[in-house]
Write a protein that holds these residues in place. Structure first.
Motif, PDB file in Angstrom:
ATOM      1  N   HIS A 251      13.385  41.485  38.700  1.00  0.00           N
ATOM      2  CA  HIS A 251      13.847  42.564  39.644  1.00  0.00           C
ATOM      3  C   HIS A 251      14.793  43.283  39.084  1.00  0.00           C
TER       4      HIS A 251
ATOM      5  N   TRP B 133       5.495  28.003  44.071  1.00  0.00           N
ATOM      6  CA  TRP B 133       4.355  28.869  44.325  1.00  0.00           C
ATOM      7  C   TRP B 133       3.591  29.352  43.188  1.00  0.00           C
TER       8      TRP B 133
ATOM      9  N   GLU C 109      18.130  37.342  47.198  1.00  0.00           N
ATOM     10  CA  GLU C 109      17.506  37.386  46.100  1.00  0.00           C
ATOM     11  C   GLU C 109      17.166  38.983  46.007  1.00  0.00           C
TER      12      GLU C 109
ATOM     13  N   LYS D 177      15.764  42.779  44.990  1.00  0.00           N
ATOM     14  CA  LYS D 177      14.631  43.393  44.547  1.00  0.00           C
ATOM     15  C   LYS D 177      14.657  44.716  44.931  1.00  0.00           C
TER      16      LYS D 177
ATOM     17  N   ASP E 268       5.939  43.796  39.037  1.00  0.00           N
ATOM     18  CA  ASP E 268       6.779  42.424  38.890  1.00  0.00           C
ATOM     19  C   ASP E 268       5.838  41.598  38.256  1.00  0.00           C
TER      20      ASP E 268
ATOM     21  N   TRP F 211      16.428  24.687  45.358  1.00  0.00           N
ATOM     22  CA  TRP F 211      16.451  25.572  46.712  1.00  0.00           C
ATOM     23  C   TRP F 211      15.321  25.454  47.546  1.00  0.00           C
TER      24      TRP F 211
ATOM     25  N   HIS G 154       8.709  27.849  49.166  1.00  0.00           N
ATOM     26  CA  HIS G 154       8.805  28.200  50.196  1.00  0.00           C
ATOM     27  C   HIS G 154       8.100  27.246  51.092  1.00  0.00           C
TER      28      HIS G 154
ATOM     29  N   TRP H 112      14.852  35.658  50.186  1.00  0.00           N
ATOM     30  CA  TRP H 112      14.345  36.893  49.601  1.00  0.00           C
ATOM     31  C   TRP H 112      13.608  37.620  50.606  1.00  0.00           C
TER      32      TRP H 112
ATOM     33  N   THR I 168      13.257  27.827  50.644  1.00  0.00           N
ATOM     34  CA  THR I 168      13.123  29.295  51.080  1.00  0.00           C
ATOM     35  C   THR I 168      12.030  29.157  52.229  1.00  0.00           C
TER      36      THR I 168
ATOM     37  N   GLU J 175      16.892  37.744  39.581  1.00  0.00           N
ATOM     38  CA  GLU J 175      15.765  37.494  38.667  1.00  0.00           C
ATOM     39  C   GLU J 175      15.732  38.677  37.678  1.00  0.00           C
TER      40      GLU J 175
ATOM     41  N   ASP K  98      10.700  31.389  38.020  1.00  0.00           N
ATOM     42  CA  ASP K  98       9.812  32.170  39.227  1.00  0.00           C
ATOM     43  C   ASP K  98       8.765  32.990  38.308  1.00  0.00           C
TER      44      ASP K  98
ATOM     45  N   PHE L 239       6.875  37.005  54.508  1.00  0.00           N
ATOM     46  CA  PHE L 239       6.272  38.227  53.997  1.00  0.00           C
ATOM     47  C   PHE L 239       4.715  38.087  53.888  1.00  0.00           C
TER      48      PHE L 239
ATOM     49  N   ASP M  50      16.712  33.647  38.910  1.00  0.00           N
ATOM     50  CA  ASP M  50      15.153  33.261  38.676  1.00  0.00           C
ATOM     51  C   ASP M  50      14.663  33.826  37.315  1.00  0.00           C
TER      52      ASP M  50
HETATM   53  C1  XUL Z   1       9.497  37.734  44.687  1.00  0.00           C
HETATM   54  C2  XUL Z   1      10.030  36.496  44.446  1.00  0.00           C
HETATM   55  C3  XUL Z   1      10.117  35.478  45.356  1.00  0.00           C
HETATM   56  C4  XUL Z   1      11.344  34.830  45.522  1.00  0.00           C
HETATM   57  C5  XUL Z   1      11.346  33.483  46.631  1.00  0.00           C
HETATM   58  O1  XUL Z   1       9.289  39.016  43.858  1.00  0.00           O
HETATM   59  O2  XUL Z   1      10.954  36.636  43.189  1.00  0.00           O
HETATM   60  O3  XUL Z   1       9.125  34.510  44.797  1.00  0.00           O
HETATM   61  O4  XUL Z   1      12.006  34.184  44.174  1.00  0.00           O
HETATM   62  O5  XUL Z   1      10.848  34.137  47.569  1.00  0.00           O
END
Ligand code: XUL
Ligand code: CO
Length: 452
Positions: free
Chosen positions: A286, A64, A247, A249, A322, A154, A116, A203, A156, A283, A354, A160, A311
């Motif tokens: 996070h 991403w 994950e 957050k 973030d 992984w 994703h 997540w 996902t 993460e 990430d 969102f 992450d």
């Molecule tokens: C968002 C985040 C995402 C997840 C995967 O803060 O960390 O990118 O890692 O959906």
């Protein structure tokens, strides 16, 4: 993996000016025009506590930020004019993106990637069409993975970004949105399985709320639990052997998120009987936003038996959001990896970057620089963490601090052989007055510096 060979990854490229895969050159490396970068510490076959460095770290590059991200921020237009972005046929663009992705993985020698569903393939007119697009790009991945040896850490589902998810996915007030999310996750999980993914991540992007004035919190928590249980049921039905990970957050994009931190996720899992089925992907940024250190979240997850993966990025102590920056602080990463090693290692998880380029890092080569330097810094941090484990002085200090609990009375308390009254009587009869002892924090902090 065989990325150290010069396998040509068929496609549009080259997109990066690094002509061949980056090599390990050791600490004495000096950059030149012909070879601007080589790893100083990332020596994938070096044994660290009995395992190859590559297997201790299990680095992954994410799709991403690297191939979708375009440099926008809340105030600005895109700054990255990538040759693989553009307005052509969306499936051709997706193929183009796959070409650049695998070229980058190959140059870096990174063993894993993550994605994703919506990063890799465009949304269609219907969910069936969107899912089919994802499966078609997965066919492309299968060929490229076989060619390069790069594996999937992984997959996902993006639950969102699209407006349909503005009030959440599993926790949406509308069961139709829950159903749509379920259909999307089913496909993403099955594609992850087909590609041999070691984990599947959830997540909860918008699984939270903005205001209690319009929210039934108890109902939303029940919905979230049922959604998770459905994912676990399906995992077993199809025989997916990877880990299911949440994950945590605390906020962003919603004001309050139900997967706030490791402790909150554990409570959610326990209340749905899922604590042996689902683990966490922790993460750094996070953790920081939740008011914790990275190592706190790792140690807590290990203590609760739910540590799954990481992450790897970095927040900014001065900014309350973030920032997803690439890690650059050896000591911070070493303290996190020390906990990972002490807890038995990363298992089938990994260190997923990430992390995204800053808005002004507009050159495609910046993607390689960012990942390669972060991999090298993490490798160096792993060697520091190894010294911390091998030397053992930190652990000895901790053991000495708790020695009383290993003695007869400490054990009797914990084994339940002493009641509150018996303890009270003992203290009174002996006139016991506990003797304060130093925690020695400054000494230990200096010890950490000595390993760097
Ligand atoms: C968002 C985040 C995402 C997840 C995967 O803060 O960390 O990118 O890692 O959906
Ligand atoms: Co993340």
């Amino acid at each position: 993996m065989n990325a150290s060979t010069d396998t040509v990854v068929a496609g549009h490229g080259p997109y990066f000016s690094f002509g061949r895969p980056l090599r390990f050159a050791g600490e004495g490396f000096t950059a030149s025009d012909k070879e601007p970068f080589a790893y100083r510490w990332y020596d994938r076959d070096r044994l660290v506590l009995g395992r190859r460095m590559e297997d201790q770290l299990r680095f992954a590059a994410c799709y991403w930020h690297s191939f979708v991200g375009n440099g926008t921020d809340a105030f600005g237009d895109p700054t990255f004019a990538r040759p693989w972005h553009g307005s052509g046929d969306p499936m051709r663009q997706a193929q183009h993106k796959a070409d650049v992705a695998f070229e980058m993985f190959h140059v870096l020698g990174v063993p894993f990637f993550t994605f994703h569903d919506r990063d890799i393939a465009p949304e269609g007119r219907t969910l069936a069409e969107s899912n089919d697009n994802v499966r078609r790009i997965a066919d492309v991945f299968e060929r490229k993975m076989a060619q390069t040896g790069v594996r999937l850490l992984w997959g996902t589902a993006n639950l969102f970004s699209h407006p349909r998810y503005m009030a959440g996915a599993a926790t949406n007030p509308d069961p139709d949105v829950f159903a749509y999310a379920a259909a999307q996750v089913r496909n993403a999980l099955e594609v992850t399985q087909r590609l041999g993914g070691a984990n599947y991540v959830l997540w909860g992007g918008r699984e939270g709320y903005e205001t209690l004035l319009n929210t039934d919190l108890k109902r939303e928590l029940a919905q979230m639990g049922r959604f998770l249980a459905m994912v676990v049921e399906h995992k077993h039905k199809i025989g997916f052997t990877g880990q299911i990970l949440i994950e945590p957050k605390p906020a962003e994009p919603t004001k309050h998120q139900y997967d706030f931190d490791v402790a909150t996720v554990y409570a959610l899992l326990r209340s749905h009987g899922l604590e042996r089925e689902v683990k966490v992907n922790i993460e750094q940024n996070h953790a920081l936003l939740a008011g914790h250190t990275f190592e706190h979240e790792i140690a807590l997850a290990q203590a609760l038996g739910i540590f799954g993966s990481m992450d790897m990025n970095r927040g900014d102590e001065m900014l309350g959001w973030d920032t997803d920056q690439f890690p650059n602080n050896v000591q911070h990463v070493a303290l996190a990896l020390y906990q990972v090693l002490r807890g038995g290692g990363i298992g089938v998880g990994g260190l997923n970057f990430d992390a995204k380029l800053r808005r002004q890092s507009i050159a495609p080569d910046d993607l390689v620089w960012a990942h390669a330097t972060a991999m090298d810094i993490c490798a160096r941090a792993l060697l520091v963490a190894e010294k911390m484990v091998v030397d053992g002085a930190l652990q000895r200090h901790v053991e000495a601090r708790y020695a009383g609990w290993e003695a007869e009375r400490g054990r009797a308390i914990l084994d339940g052989r002493l009641s509150l009254v018996e303890l009270a009587r003992d203290v009174e009869q002996r006139g016991l007055e506990p003797q304060p002892r130093s925690g020695g924090q400054e000494r230990l902090e200096h010890l950490v510096a000595s390993y760097l």
